[in-house]
Design a protein around this motif. Sequence first.
Motif, PDB file in Angstrom:
ATOM      1  N   LEU A 112     -30.982   1.274   1.072  1.00 46.08           N
ATOM      2  CA  LEU A 112     -31.026  -0.272   0.423  1.00 46.08           C
ATOM      3  C   LEU A 112     -31.059   0.389  -1.028  1.00 46.08           C
ATOM      4  CD1 LEU A 112     -32.747  -3.191  -0.215  1.00 46.08           C
ATOM      5  CD2 LEU A 112     -34.565  -1.663  -1.003  1.00 46.08           C
ATOM      6  N   GLU A 113     -31.685   2.203  -1.321  1.00 46.92           N
ATOM      7  CA  GLU A 113     -31.113   2.675  -2.882  1.00 46.92           C
ATOM      8  C   GLU A 113     -29.681   2.290  -2.782  1.00 46.92           C
ATOM      9  OE1 GLU A 113     -33.234   6.262  -2.297  1.00 46.92           O
ATOM     10  OE2 GLU A 113     -34.916   4.835  -3.236  1.00 46.92           O
ATOM     11  N   GLU A 114     -28.845   3.067  -1.768  1.00 45.19           N
ATOM     12  CA  GLU A 114     -27.167   3.022  -1.562  1.00 45.19           C
ATOM     13  C   GLU A 114     -26.520   1.511  -1.957  1.00 45.19           C
ATOM     14  OE1 GLU A 114     -26.340   4.924   1.949  1.00 45.19           O
ATOM     15  OE2 GLU A 114     -27.312   6.179   1.641  1.00 45.19           O
ATOM     16  N   ILE A 115     -27.519   0.576  -1.234  1.00 40.36           N
ATOM     17  CA  ILE A 115     -27.001  -0.779  -1.622  1.00 40.36           C
ATOM     18  C   ILE A 115     -26.891  -1.124  -2.962  1.00 40.36           C
ATOM     19  CG2 ILE A 115     -27.126  -2.834  -1.107  1.00 40.36           C
ATOM     20  CD1 ILE A 115     -27.860  -2.297   2.182  1.00 40.36           C
ATOM     21  N   MET A 116     -28.068  -1.286  -3.781  1.00 40.29           N
ATOM     22  CA  MET A 116     -28.485  -1.609  -4.944  1.00 40.29           C
ATOM     23  C   MET A 116     -27.113   0.062  -5.507  1.00 40.29           C
ATOM     24  SD  MET A 116     -30.561  -3.672  -4.840  1.00 40.29           S
ATOM     25  CE  MET A 116     -31.287  -3.482  -6.584  1.00 40.29           C
ATOM     26  N   LYS A 117     -27.341   1.137  -5.725  1.00 43.65           N
ATOM     27  CA  LYS A 117     -25.821   1.818  -6.199  1.00 43.65           C
ATOM     28  C   LYS A 117     -25.015   0.880  -6.322  1.00 43.65           C
ATOM     29  CE  LYS A 117     -24.901   6.301  -7.297  1.00 43.65           C
ATOM     30  NZ  LYS A 117     -24.857   8.111  -7.045  1.00 43.65           N
ATOM     31  N   LYS A 118     -24.163   1.043  -4.884  1.00 44.61           N
ATOM     32  CA  LYS A 118     -22.589   0.351  -4.726  1.00 44.61           C
ATOM     33  C   LYS A 118     -22.886  -0.928  -5.315  1.00 44.61           C
ATOM     34  CE  LYS A 118     -21.912   2.384  -0.527  1.00 44.61           C
ATOM     35  NZ  LYS A 118     -21.130   2.453   0.577  1.00 44.61           N
ATOM     36  N   GLN A 119     -24.195  -2.248  -5.411  1.00 46.22           N
ATOM     37  CA  GLN A 119     -23.939  -3.528  -6.199  1.00 46.22           C
ATOM     38  C   GLN A 119     -23.850  -3.348  -7.641  1.00 46.22           C
ATOM     39  OE1 GLN A 119     -28.108  -5.820  -5.696  1.00 46.22           O
ATOM     40  NE2 GLN A 119     -26.383  -7.290  -5.502  1.00 46.22           N
ATOM     41  N   GLU A 120     -23.997  -2.162  -8.529  1.00 51.02           N
ATOM     42  CA  GLU A 120     -23.829  -1.922  -9.795  1.00 51.02           C
ATOM     43  C   GLU A 120     -22.317  -2.168  -9.960  1.00 51.02           C
ATOM     44  OE1 GLU A 120     -25.904   1.405 -10.948  1.00 51.02           O
ATOM     45  OE2 GLU A 120     -27.671   0.430 -10.428  1.00 51.02           O
ATOM     46  N   SER A 152     -10.196  -3.246  -5.390  1.00 57.48           N
ATOM     47  CA  SER A 152      -9.150  -3.500  -3.798  1.00 57.48           C
ATOM     48  C   SER A 152      -8.159  -4.623  -3.968  1.00 57.48           C
ATOM     49  CB  SER A 152     -10.480  -3.687  -3.134  1.00 57.48           C
ATOM     50  OG  SER A 152     -11.575  -2.818  -3.122  1.00 57.48           O
ATOM     51  N   ALA A 153      -8.624  -5.377  -4.013  1.00 58.51           N
ATOM     52  CA  ALA A 153      -7.470  -6.384  -4.356  1.00 58.51           C
ATOM     53  C   ALA A 153      -6.409  -6.587  -5.398  1.00 58.51           C
ATOM     54  CB  ALA A 153      -8.263  -7.673  -5.225  1.00 58.51           C
ATOM     55  N   LEU A 207      -1.791   3.391 -13.036  1.00 65.16           N
ATOM     56  CA  LEU A 207      -2.553   2.582 -13.241  1.00 65.16           C
ATOM     57  C   LEU A 207      -4.421   2.356 -12.770  1.00 65.16           C
ATOM     58  CD1 LEU A 207       0.163  -0.003 -10.279  1.00 65.16           C
ATOM     59  CD2 LEU A 207      -0.682  -0.106 -12.412  1.00 65.16           C
ATOM     60  N   LYS A 208      -4.494   2.822 -11.980  1.00 65.53           N
ATOM     61  CA  LYS A 208      -6.175   3.567 -12.028  1.00 65.53           C
ATOM     62  C   LYS A 208      -6.927   3.364 -13.412  1.00 65.53           C
ATOM     63  CE  LYS A 208      -6.523   4.694  -7.241  1.00 65.53           C
ATOM     64  NZ  LYS A 208      -7.626   6.038  -6.012  1.00 65.53           N
ATOM     65  N   GLU A 209      -6.434   4.271 -13.916  1.00 67.37           N
ATOM     66  CA  GLU A 209      -6.491   5.073 -14.851  1.00 67.37           C
ATOM     67  C   GLU A 209      -6.593   3.888 -16.275  1.00 67.37           C
ATOM     68  OE1 GLU A 209      -4.448   7.955 -16.660  1.00 67.37           O
ATOM     69  OE2 GLU A 209      -5.120   9.461 -15.410  1.00 67.37           O
ATOM     70  N   ARG A 210      -5.299   2.125 -15.496  1.00 68.28           N
ATOM     71  CA  ARG A 210      -5.229   1.711 -16.883  1.00 68.28           C
ATOM     72  C   ARG A 210      -6.470   0.771 -16.665  1.00 68.28           C
ATOM     73  NH1 ARG A 210       0.311  -0.138 -17.204  1.00 68.28           N
ATOM     74  NH2 ARG A 210      -0.536  -2.111 -18.303  1.00 68.28           N
ATOM     75  N   TRP A 211      -6.736   0.451 -15.272  1.00 64.39           N
ATOM     76  CA  TRP A 211      -7.849  -1.012 -14.445  1.00 64.39           C
ATOM     77  C   TRP A 211      -9.113  -0.051 -15.486  1.00 64.39           C
ATOM     78  CZ3 TRP A 211      -4.986  -1.391  -9.157  1.00 64.39           C
ATOM     79  CH2 TRP A 211      -4.257  -1.818  -9.112  1.00 64.39           C
ATOM     80  N   VAL A 212      -9.664   1.451 -14.851  1.00 61.11           N
ATOM     81  CA  VAL A 212     -11.027   1.778 -15.210  1.00 61.11           C
ATOM     82  C   VAL A 212     -11.220   1.467 -16.874  1.00 61.11           C
ATOM     83  CG1 VAL A 212     -12.273   3.942 -15.499  1.00 61.11           C
ATOM     84  CG2 VAL A 212     -10.794   3.614 -13.885  1.00 61.11           C
ATOM     85  N   ASN A 248     -13.782   7.518 -11.342  1.00 63.43           N
ATOM     86  CA  ASN A 248     -12.223   8.047 -10.264  1.00 63.43           C
ATOM     87  C   ASN A 248     -12.949   6.858  -9.139  1.00 63.43           C
ATOM     88  OD1 ASN A 248      -9.935   8.821  -9.677  1.00 63.43           O
ATOM     89  ND2 ASN A 248     -11.043  10.961  -8.058  1.00 63.43           N
ATOM     90  N   PRO A 249     -12.116   5.694  -9.189  1.00 64.52           N
ATOM     91  CA  PRO A 249     -12.470   4.700  -7.891  1.00 64.52           C
ATOM     92  C   PRO A 249     -11.602   5.152  -6.976  1.00 64.52           C
ATOM     93  CG  PRO A 249     -11.392   3.858  -9.864  1.00 64.52           C
ATOM     94  CD  PRO A 249     -11.461   5.226 -10.565  1.00 64.52           C
ATOM     95  N   GLN A 250     -11.634   5.331  -5.982  1.00 64.08           N
ATOM     96  CA  GLN A 250     -10.995   5.504  -4.297  1.00 64.08           C
ATOM     97  C   GLN A 250     -11.274   4.198  -3.804  1.00 64.08           C
ATOM     98  OE1 GLN A 250     -11.790   9.574  -3.646  1.00 64.08           O
ATOM     99  NE2 GLN A 250     -10.193  10.737  -5.031  1.00 64.08           N
ATOM    100  N   LEU A 251     -10.608   4.221  -3.162  1.00 60.91           N
ATOM    101  CA  LEU A 251     -10.450   2.960  -1.995  1.00 60.91           C
ATOM    102  C   LEU A 251     -11.358   3.637  -0.818  1.00 60.91           C
ATOM    103  CD1 LEU A 251      -9.100   0.016  -1.996  1.00 60.91           C
ATOM    104  CD2 LEU A 251      -7.555   1.121  -0.226  1.00 60.91           C
TER     105      LEU A 251
END
Length: 226
Positions: free
Chosen positions: A33-41, A50-51, A68-73, A86-89
Motif C-alpha cells: 500500500l505504501e509503495e502504491i501511494m508513493k507511485k501515485q504521487e 511513458s507516452a 529530452l528527459k531533462e527537458r521534460w523533467v 531521473n525517471p526510467q521506463l
Amino acid sequence: SLDAKCISLHELYAQITTESSEWKGLIEWQTKLEEIMKKQETLLADSLFSAGIITYFGPFSCFGREKLKERWVKIYQDSGIKTLPNPQLSTFFCNQIQLSEWHQKGLLRDETCIENAAIIQYSERWPIIIDPERMAEKFLSKLKKVKANNIYAHEDLAKEMISGTEIFYDGINENIDPEIVQLFELPRVRANPKKVVFNEKKLDISPSFSWCLRIEHSNPIFKDDV
C-alpha cells in the motif's frame, strides 16, 4: 498428562504460526500500500513520460534521449507536476514479469534497450529498427525472418501475412519498395482481416499478422512517405 500437554503445545504452536502468518501478510499488504501511494504521487508524470518515450524516443541515441528527459523533467517541475529526478521506463512502465521475459529472449539490461523493446511492443506504428551492430537479432530471433534482399521476399511476406505470422523483415535499405511502404498504414490492432493489393494479388491480411523491420545503416535518411 504428558499427552494432554503435548496436544496443548501443538495447538499453541499452530495458533502462533497462524497469527504470525496473518501479521506477515498484514505487513506485506501495508508495504504494498505504501509503495502504491508513493507511485501515485508521480503517476501523472510517469504517464506523460511513458507516452513521450513510446512516441518520440525511437530515432534518438541514448544521449539524445537523456536530453529530452531533462527537458521534460524541467517542464513538469515548472508546472508543479511531481516527478522523479531521473525517471526510467523500467521502474514505472514495465513490470518484473515483462522484463524477465524480455531478458530471457536476449534483451540487454541497459535502459536504452528496455526503452527500445517497449517501443517495439507498444507503439501504434510498425517499428523500423536501426541496428548497425545487429544487437536486436537475438531478441527478435523467435520471429520468422524474411530477408528483404531475397528475390522471393514479397512472395514469402505475402504468405506470412495471410497466415498471420509475426515477421522480422530483415535488411531493408533507405529506398524502401512502395509496396512495402503501403503496409505501414496497416493498423497494428485489427479485429478483422484487412484487404490489400500486394505483389500483384489481392490478399486478406490476418488480424494476427505483425512485423518489424530492420536496417543496418547507422544514420538512414528515409523518404517523406516513410
